[in-house]
Design an enzyme around this catalytic site. Structure first.
Site, mmCIF file in Angstrom:
data_model
loop_
_atom_site.group_PDB
_atom_site.id
_atom_site.type_symbol
_atom_site.label_atom_id
_atom_site.label_comp_id
_atom_site.label_asym_id
_atom_site.label_seq_id
_atom_site.Cartn_x
_atom_site.Cartn_y
_atom_site.Cartn_z
ATOM 1 N N THR A 161 0.847 -1.189 0.000
ATOM 2 C CA THR A 161 0.000 0.000 0.000
ATOM 3 C C THR A 161 0.881 1.238 0.000
ATOM 4 O OG1 THR A 161 -1.565 1.353 1.228
ATOM 5 C CG2 THR A 161 -0.228 -0.133 2.543
ATOM 6 N N ASP A 173 -0.229 3.862 1.028
ATOM 7 C CA ASP A 173 -0.702 4.621 2.198
ATOM 8 C C ASP A 173 0.112 4.351 3.455
ATOM 9 O OD1 ASP A 173 -2.686 5.827 0.736
ATOM 10 O OD2 ASP A 173 -4.200 4.332 1.234
ATOM 11 N N GLY A 175 -4.075 9.710 0.467
ATOM 12 C CA GLY A 175 -4.064 9.384 1.891
ATOM 13 C C GLY A 175 -5.422 9.705 2.472
ATOM 14 N N ARG A 176 -6.244 8.655 2.606
ATOM 15 C CA ARG A 176 -7.633 8.850 3.028
ATOM 16 C C ARG A 176 -7.691 9.030 4.538
ATOM 17 N NH1 ARG A 176 -10.063 4.381 0.279
ATOM 18 N NH2 ARG A 176 -9.088 3.286 1.990
ATOM 19 N N GLU A 217 -5.446 14.017 0.883
ATOM 20 C CA GLU A 217 -6.816 14.118 0.377
ATOM 21 C C GLU A 217 -7.864 13.949 1.480
ATOM 22 O OE1 GLU A 217 -7.646 10.905 -2.406
ATOM 23 O OE2 GLU A 217 -6.564 9.489 -1.166
#
Lengths: 426, 426
Positions: free
Chosen positions: A140, A142, A188-189, A244
């Site tokens: 990932t 992330d 990047g949630r 984001e």
């Protein structure tokens, strides 16, 4: 003895692609070639969907040089998906397909959700008394996977995004008389690891990014206005790296994409537009022109400027997955273990899939400054080794990268067609 | 004799930065060091604003290695601007400043607007009987400058954008079961040269970009819906490269940025959001999920993956500007002249500033396919040599590019402060 298990193997790639996901595949395939426990080597077309649909192809029929060049090819050469295995019928179907193809080794590369899927598959097989070794391969950009120091894909995402921040930052620096402010939107949630990583680009105070905002630290628009104003007063320009998934003090996302497709099967809301939202706010409230850069999916597959460390580690976790499965391990994800000490050294370990699936690794407080608008030296020390080295790129006579595509020779199906549970979107 | 003119020189950089604008500066500075006609070598801080404000610094006090490393540093090391010289008072002021510093050579790197400014300066000096040699240095990623085969900055913009299209294209290819459509927004307000150039990435039909839309060919949303539908039927995915300045059949922009800062001094409307506009339309009308990538300013300064050909040519036009000025030329822009024949060879020539300023080079019809949604082999032949070779990058121990910053030692002012004409925004 555990290591006498023989059978075929399935590899699958899941979730959002990265620059190095195919390196893990190459590492696994090359390691599998060195063992005689594995009969057929099958690639699942589009992650778990390829298992459910029995769309499996023979990786031994691929050219050896194509497998090697997967280490220089971004995205997911097997195809990926975002399908969530929900129904009992689907879980039944998976083991039915694996059994039909005498699969005893199942390698699943992905993020938290994929580790959850892998865990369900492992448990179901165990319940059914079917000996199946399931190993998760971390992937990932992330960097939010629990149980591992970092995840393959992250270092390359940071390297490229930090370079973009440097370069767009020089653009803002050159044109500050006209465009004094720029917001670079970075994936990047829930976790701001990548945005925080771009802080590496700021070697001296005048370098971009002057401000970094991450989901782990709620930010009010009032703070943004104040921070931008102070930055403009100090440097005459202001460059912001914004994850984001920025949230305000109430825990609400600053920007959410609307429309019929704004949620995936896992219920994740698709974000996007934080840069546009901040741009609009800064122009209105701070009164300066602001630009918004949103590289989107291109930031996670930028193989043309990937981290050599990351590519190497990705291949190594793929190879380790095969070695550990052959030695009898199952129900674990391969982890990256950073050795203590001033020199960066990293080896592989394991963590139970169930624990990885449940966990989510966010930026620790000590990596963020007190104001929540920048990073600390500890964060720089963490991320620096991960972006080191430039992965080699094959360049064609046209001056552009050469990326391979697998031939995908599908093996004959042995079962009736999969009937997806009703009510699914796909 | 013309070549006995002696005096100081001013270099200025104007308009949107590029990956190679500093290469032209380095080429000029290094060439100027080889002539004894040039006394002081002055950099104008922020383009023509630096002349108007008498903010000039001594380029001979910069370190030689910094000047050399400008060839590996993006954006505009002198500072740039988008100021339009409009009033007679401003034109007076420019010659007053140049005269005060005994400047006889004025080198101005920029696009059409900058060539217009350079031309006005040259004409004014001539009217005043002040001997001043003014040479324009072509610079624009947009490649829309008349009189030159191509413009420095363009090749690198294509190289990076084409790589991004390849990589984001592989992302869409990997995740087509979830995200079958992506729009990559590419700079180009009136000219679609860069978007067209990304067509190089499409070596075989299944490669991205499947569709290319450029301002030179109006496009209706109905056509987009039809094209996307056909592409999805053929490849199960659709990747679109869209120039920001797309227009419909009525000549209206598909997307225009709003807000108080949406026009610059030249009356150019700032565009942006064509990807978001198309995304929203495709999701609603075609009924598939679509992603929008808008790299923004990062696409024009991507020195980490710049074209070696472009960097070399940029340095060469800078050096040629100095050589031709010393030899007595003035009122011209240096051009790139492609020699006929199958092997790419390029030399420098000149074109009158006034003609360059008036002209705008758009994509010729023969570079676009009949449907207006892709490029021809002729376009590929045109652009291929321009992206060839990878410019070297200095990488720091932190794994990120090293970009120089000039020290900017300002020379003392000799005049009273500039009083800008009233009514200006800046």
């Amino acid at each position: 003895m555990a290591d006498t298990l023989r059978g075929s193997a399935v590899f699958a790639q899941s979730g959002g692609p990265t620059a190095v996901l195919n390196s893990s595949l190459a590492g696994a395939v090359q390691e599998a070639a060195r063992t005689d426990c594995i009969d057929k080597l099958l690639g699942a077309y589009n992650g778990i969907l390829g298992v459910l649909r029995e769309e499996l192809f023979d990786l031994r029929k691929e050219r050896a040089e194509d497998i090697e060049n997967l280490k220089r090819t971004p995205a997911a050469a097997l195809g990926s998906c975002r399908h969530k295995v929900k129904s009992a019928a689907d879980i039944e179907r998976i083991t039915e397909v694996l059994r039909a193809h005498e699969v005893r080794f199942f390698f699943y590369a992905g993020g938290n959700d994929s580790m959850d899927t892998a865990d369900r598959v492992a448990r179901l097989a165990a319940e059914q008394g079917y000996e199946l070794r399931v190993i998760g391969i971390p992937k990932t950009i992330d960097n939010d996977l629990a149980g591992t120091d970092h995840s393959p894909g992250y270092g390359s995402a940071v390297k490229f995004n930090a370079a973009q921040v440097m370069e767009a930052g020089r653009d803002t620096e050159a044109l500050w008389t006209h465009d004094p402010c720029t917001v670079q939107e970075i994936m990047g949630r829930n976790a701001g690891w990548i945005a925080a990583g771009t802080g590496l680009a700021r070697r001296v105070p005048e370098d971009a990014p002057h401000l970094i905002y991450v989901p782990e630290h709620p930010v009010s628009l009032e703070q943004v206005a104040r921070d931008v104003g102070e930055c403009l007063a100090r440097f005459k320009r202001c460059f912001i790296a914004a994850a984001e998934g920025l949230k305000n003090q109430k825990g609400e996302y600053l920007a959410e994409a609307g429309g019929a497709f704004s949620q995936d099967d896992f219920g994740h809301r698709q974000l996007g537009g934080v840069a546009g939202r901040l741009r609009e706010f800064i122009e209105r409230e701070v009164g300066v022109k602001c630009r918004a850069n949103q590289p989107g999916t291109a930031q996670r597959t930028a193989m043309h400027f990937a981290s050599l460390t990351d590519v190497g580690e990705a291949a190594e976790v793929g190879a380790a997955a095969v070695r550990k499965a052959v030695k009898g391990q199952s129900g674990v994800m391969i982890t990256l273990v950073r050795e203590p000490g001033p020199v960066y050294r990293c080896s592989t370990g394991t963590a139970p899939l169930a624990e990885v699936a449940k966990g989510e690794k966010l930026l620790p407080q000590e990596y963020l400054n007190a104001e929540g608008n920048g990073i600390t030296e500890a964060m720089k020390d963490y991320v620096k080794p991960l972006v080191r080295g430039e992965a080699p790129v094959n360049i064609g006579p046209d001056g552009l990268p050469l990326y391979v595509r697998l031939q995908k020779r599908f093996v004959p199906k042995k079962l009736a067609q999969w009937a997806p549970a009703p009510g699914k979107r796909k």
